[in-house]
Design an enzyme around this catalytic site. Structure first.
Site, PDB file in Angstrom:
ATOM      1  CB  ALA A  21     -30.660 -11.889   8.128  1.00  0.00           C
ATOM      2  NE  ARG A  80     -29.697 -19.223  13.268  1.00  0.00           N
ATOM      3  CZ  ARG A  80     -29.622 -19.626  14.326  1.00  0.00           C
ATOM      4  NH1 ARG A  80     -28.935 -20.549  14.617  1.00  0.00           N
ATOM      5  NH2 ARG A  80     -30.454 -19.103  15.339  1.00  0.00           N
ATOM      6  CG  ASP A  99     -25.188  -5.125  10.132  1.00  0.00           C
ATOM      7  OD1 ASP A  99     -25.861  -3.777  10.194  1.00  0.00           O
ATOM      8  OD2 ASP A  99     -25.733  -5.857   9.378  1.00  0.00           O
ATOM      9  CG  HIS A 140     -31.265  -9.715  18.347  1.00  0.00           C
ATOM     10  ND1 HIS A 140     -31.638 -10.074  17.127  1.00  0.00           N
ATOM     11  CD2 HIS A 140     -32.278  -9.923  19.108  1.00  0.00           C
ATOM     12  CE1 HIS A 140     -32.878 -10.597  17.125  1.00  0.00           C
ATOM     13  NE2 HIS A 140     -33.257 -10.596  18.428  1.00  0.00           N
ATOM     14  CB  CYS A 191     -15.193  -5.083  30.654  1.00  0.00           C
ATOM     15  SG  CYS A 191     -14.372  -6.398  32.069  1.00  0.00           S
ATOM     16  CB  CYS A 196     -10.745  -4.197  35.560  1.00  0.00           C
ATOM     17  SG  CYS A 196     -11.886  -5.453  34.542  1.00  0.00           S
ATOM     18  CB  SER A 233     -37.313 -15.401   8.481  1.00  0.00           C
ATOM     19  OG  SER A 233     -36.740 -15.525   9.608  1.00  0.00           O
TER      20      SER A 233
END
Length: 236
Positions: A18, A30, A99, A114, A122, A143, A182
């Protein structure tokens, strides 16, 4: 010293968290509970349960996140890593961030643990879309299924392929550099340890201490990531 390690390494892996994104101005996940979301726990909204049972709240939250990402972009640190990749100094970037700033700066070999906010898919049929659909208030697939960000939500399986690639890269690394993490989220935080156990030099650049500082060959906490990378580029 780190410049020497970088030039001597046959396989260098960069691991970003982050802190890499917040230097671009992007609030971390967070900190997302500001404004309208102040009374909400982001980790509860960012869940498969909320997607399935409270889709309007889920979409409102993530539309705001997508718009926020589009307000910002890569900083000098991202561009330096992309340049090092072109020069053959960086061989793999493993990121916890969603990002897409590494790719936006020109990096090609990026493993997103992630997922990414740059794409949607979808929930029903899996068809892929750009995140601009959210920007344009389009939330459903052809759909009829719900469009959702292509990220890993709480309650979902982690992407096995991305993690396995990251573990394999860590085993091969001569130099493993952590930037802005971290190192508290499992199993991603095991990746630097795998590198160290396989003989890599471990460098951790993070404002706050991490549980793995004791294993690091060098820790940096008094420099921003962009400044740290720039200082290495300017050495010699």
């Amino acid at each position: 010293m780190i410049k020497d390690w970088l030039q001597e390494s046959n396989y260098t892996v960069i691991f970003t968290g982050a802190g890499m994104s917040t230097e671009s101005g992007l609030p971390d996940f967070r900190s997302a509970n500001t404004g309208l979301w102040k009374q909400h726990d982001p980790s509860k909204i960012a869940s498969i349960d909320t997607l399935n049972n409270n889709v309007e709240t889920f979409i409102d939250f993530y539309r705001e996140r997508v718009l926020k990402v589009k307000e910002y972009g890569p900083h000098q640190g991202h561009y330096i890593l992309a340049e090092w990749e072109k020069q053959g100094l960086v061989h793999s970037i493993v990121t916890q961030n969603v990002d897409g700033f590494h790719q936006a700066s020109g990096s090609k070999i990026v493993h997103e643990l992630h997922g990414t906010l740059q794409k949607l898919h979808c929930q029903s049929c899996g068809k892929e879309y750009s995140s601009k659909e959210y920007v344009e208030n389009e939330y459903h697939c052809d759909c009829g299924g719900v469009l959702r960000p292509s990220i890993i939500l709480f309650g979902e399986m982690l992407p096995q392929e991305a993690f396995q690639t990251a573990f394999n890269d860590a085993e091969k690394a001569d130099l493993f550099v952590v930037l802005g993490s971290s190192l508290t989220v499992s199993p991603a935080n095991q990746i630097p340890l795998i590198a160290k156990e396989n003989g890599a030099k471990l460098v951790i650049v993070n404002q706050d201490p991490t549980p793995y500082d004791q294993y690091a060959d060098m820790t940096i906490s008094d420099q921003k990531i962009g400044e740290f990378l720039r200082s290495i580029s300017n050495e010699g």
